[in-house]
Motif scaffolding. Sequence first.
Motif, PDB file in Angstrom:
ATOM      1  N   GLU A 252      82.623 -48.669 -42.919  1.00  0.00           N
ATOM      2  CA  GLU A 252      83.154 -50.054 -43.289  1.00  0.00           C
ATOM      3  C   GLU A 252      83.376 -50.604 -42.163  1.00  0.00           C
ATOM      4  OE1 GLU A 252      85.824 -50.083 -46.974  1.00  0.00           O
ATOM      5  OE2 GLU A 252      84.823 -48.207 -47.447  1.00  0.00           O
ATOM      6  N   GLY A 253      83.590 -50.573 -41.555  1.00  0.00           N
ATOM      7  CA  GLY A 253      84.171 -51.431 -40.211  1.00  0.00           C
ATOM      8  C   GLY A 253      83.411 -51.952 -39.141  1.00  0.00           C
ATOM      9  N   GLY A 254      82.171 -51.729 -39.790  1.00  0.00           N
ATOM     10  CA  GLY A 254      80.402 -51.840 -38.989  1.00  0.00           C
ATOM     11  C   GLY A 254      80.283 -50.987 -37.534  1.00  0.00           C
ATOM     12  N   PHE A 255      81.403 -50.314 -37.476  1.00  0.00           N
ATOM     13  CA  PHE A 255      81.116 -49.628 -35.770  1.00  0.00           C
ATOM     14  C   PHE A 255      80.076 -48.978 -36.283  1.00  0.00           C
ATOM     15  CE2 PHE A 255      85.823 -50.267 -36.840  1.00  0.00           C
ATOM     16  CZ  PHE A 255      85.640 -51.052 -36.385  1.00  0.00           C
ATOM     17  N   ASP A 256      79.459 -48.482 -34.421  1.00  0.00           N
ATOM     18  CA  ASP A 256      78.129 -47.623 -34.033  1.00  0.00           C
ATOM     19  C   ASP A 256      78.279 -46.185 -33.943  1.00  0.00           C
ATOM     20  OD1 ASP A 256      76.195 -49.864 -34.141  1.00  0.00           O
ATOM     21  OD2 ASP A 256      77.840 -50.758 -32.584  1.00  0.00           O
ATOM     22  N   GLY A 257      79.906 -45.862 -34.946  1.00  0.00           N
ATOM     23  CA  GLY A 257      80.166 -43.687 -33.924  1.00  0.00           C
ATOM     24  C   GLY A 257      81.721 -43.972 -33.421  1.00  0.00           C
ATOM     25  N   ALA A 258      82.662 -42.738 -33.741  1.00  0.00           N
ATOM     26  CA  ALA A 258      83.682 -43.065 -33.418  1.00  0.00           C
ATOM     27  C   ALA A 258      83.832 -41.824 -32.331  1.00  0.00           C
ATOM     28  CB  ALA A 258      84.804 -42.327 -34.442  1.00  0.00           C
ATOM     29  N   TYR A 259      84.784 -41.346 -31.649  1.00  0.00           N
ATOM     30  CA  TYR A 259      85.242 -41.101 -30.649  1.00  0.00           C
ATOM     31  C   TYR A 259      86.563 -40.020 -30.570  1.00  0.00           C
ATOM     32  CZ  TYR A 259      88.316 -43.805 -28.214  1.00  0.00           C
ATOM     33  OH  TYR A 259      89.187 -45.555 -27.320  1.00  0.00           O
ATOM     34  N   THR A 260      86.888 -38.719 -30.594  1.00  0.00           N
ATOM     35  CA  THR A 260      88.477 -38.477 -31.073  1.00  0.00           C
ATOM     36  C   THR A 260      89.376 -38.727 -29.377  1.00  0.00           C
ATOM     37  OG1 THR A 260      87.427 -36.524 -29.563  1.00  0.00           O
ATOM     38  CG2 THR A 260      87.047 -36.285 -31.996  1.00  0.00           C
ATOM     39  N   TYR A 261      89.091 -38.507 -28.163  1.00  0.00           N
ATOM     40  CA  TYR A 261      89.749 -39.135 -26.736  1.00  0.00           C
ATOM     41  C   TYR A 261      90.572 -38.115 -26.542  1.00  0.00           C
ATOM     42  CZ  TYR A 261      93.548 -41.119 -24.131  1.00  0.00           C
ATOM     43  OH  TYR A 261      93.512 -41.628 -23.057  1.00  0.00           O
ATOM     44  N   PHE A 262      91.536 -37.587 -27.439  1.00  0.00           N
ATOM     45  CA  PHE A 262      92.943 -36.635 -27.114  1.00  0.00           C
ATOM     46  C   PHE A 262      92.208 -35.059 -26.829  1.00  0.00           C
ATOM     47  CE2 PHE A 262      94.099 -39.157 -31.297  1.00  0.00           C
ATOM     48  CZ  PHE A 262      94.905 -40.065 -30.178  1.00  0.00           C
ATOM     49  N   ALA A 263      93.180 -34.574 -25.486  1.00  0.00           N
ATOM     50  CA  ALA A 263      92.262 -33.420 -25.185  1.00  0.00           C
ATOM     51  C   ALA A 263      93.547 -32.430 -25.343  1.00  0.00           C
ATOM     52  CB  ALA A 263      92.534 -33.664 -23.082  1.00  0.00           C
ATOM     53  N   ALA A 264      93.892 -32.716 -25.728  1.00  0.00           N
ATOM     54  CA  ALA A 264      94.787 -31.613 -26.607  1.00  0.00           C
ATOM     55  C   ALA A 264      94.308 -30.971 -28.096  1.00  0.00           C
ATOM     56  CB  ALA A 264      96.455 -31.748 -26.825  1.00  0.00           C
ATOM     57  N   ALA A 265      93.611 -30.054 -27.772  1.00  0.00           N
ATOM     58  CA  ALA A 265      93.015 -29.529 -28.942  1.00  0.00           C
ATOM     59  C   ALA A 265      93.834 -29.363 -30.210  1.00  0.00           C
ATOM     60  CB  ALA A 265      92.119 -28.119 -28.363  1.00  0.00           C
ATOM     61  N   GLY A 266      93.572 -30.137 -31.279  1.00  0.00           N
ATOM     62  CA  GLY A 266      94.996 -29.866 -32.381  1.00  0.00           C
ATOM     63  C   GLY A 266      95.538 -30.939 -32.583  1.00  0.00           C
TER      64      GLY A 266
END
Length: 337
Positions: A252-266
């Motif tokens: 809905e925001g028109g983005f091409d995708g997404a990334y999680t960024y955080f290095a702390a799993a969970g």
Amino acid sequence: SGDSAADNEGEAANDDDEEEEAVCTNPGGGRRKPAVHAAFYLWYGNPEVDGRWLHWNHKVLPHWDKNVDAKHPKFDWRPPEEPHSPYMPARGTYSSRDSATLHAQFRDLAEAGVDSAMCSWWGRKDLQVKRDDAFSGANTDELIPSVLEAAQAAGVGVSFHIEPYGGRTPETFLEDLRYIHKNYGAHPAVYREQGLPVFWMYDVSVQHSHRDVKAWRKALDSVRGTSLDGIFLCLWIGERQGGMEDAGFVEEGGFDGAYTYFAAAGFTRGSDPSTWKAAVQALRSRGKRFVPAVGPGYDDTRVRPWNAHNVRDRRRGAYYDRMWGAAVGAEPDAVSV
């Protein structure tokens, strides 16, 4: 939050992974390596180069709960003997403004096989706005020309990690795009996919921005097919907010995708490796891309002493190996570090 997820981190990866070269599957068929992007921060400074300490003397940050906050004294760290990091860089408490350091760092990135440095960018250099949580005064935009020079020399690309500088909105981001394309867009070191530069939108997510999803769509739609176009990736949290989930926000925001960024799993559900295969499928079915983030460990307790529950021990490299195994096993378009 995330303690239970942390206990299970990396289980999507096998302990005895085969010695096969890591590859991903293209949506259109065929096999290829995923692109690799590494978060790259430009806010470090020292008296020799900058006339003062920047970021190495990071202050201890407050907790939002007054009772928790009261348990932790507030002070600024004291480099070079006591910097804010629990680790001392091999090059010491360097300055991001130092050309020799930048060139050496980009040679390191090239040797590691990194495709682009996700340069942390805190707004146009002439804006009088908040630059980072440490309020250090570091002006990252001033360094981009030197970064591009070092990147070109090493054969590494540069992508733009758009940080939540003071007053950032979808409308100010359009001004940022005009500025970045005008000043840096023609440089050969700018990393491109399908001919377009890549922008990572930190803290633009269903959690932070669901009320602004229409404004983001309007802004991004306005540049599609123009000289200001790009690949725009928002932050993936992995939860619902305001009746919307991450995949819906991306679409809905028109983005091409997404990334999680955080290095702390969970730390977030989206940073739990066991969720990555489903996230890849959810976005790929919409014609979007998912970029999981991996890291060798995580410890920010010198600046957030109340955050010890999110420390992730390196386990002599085993933690990193497991995150990489889970990321490659999910067959994403790219991986960030």
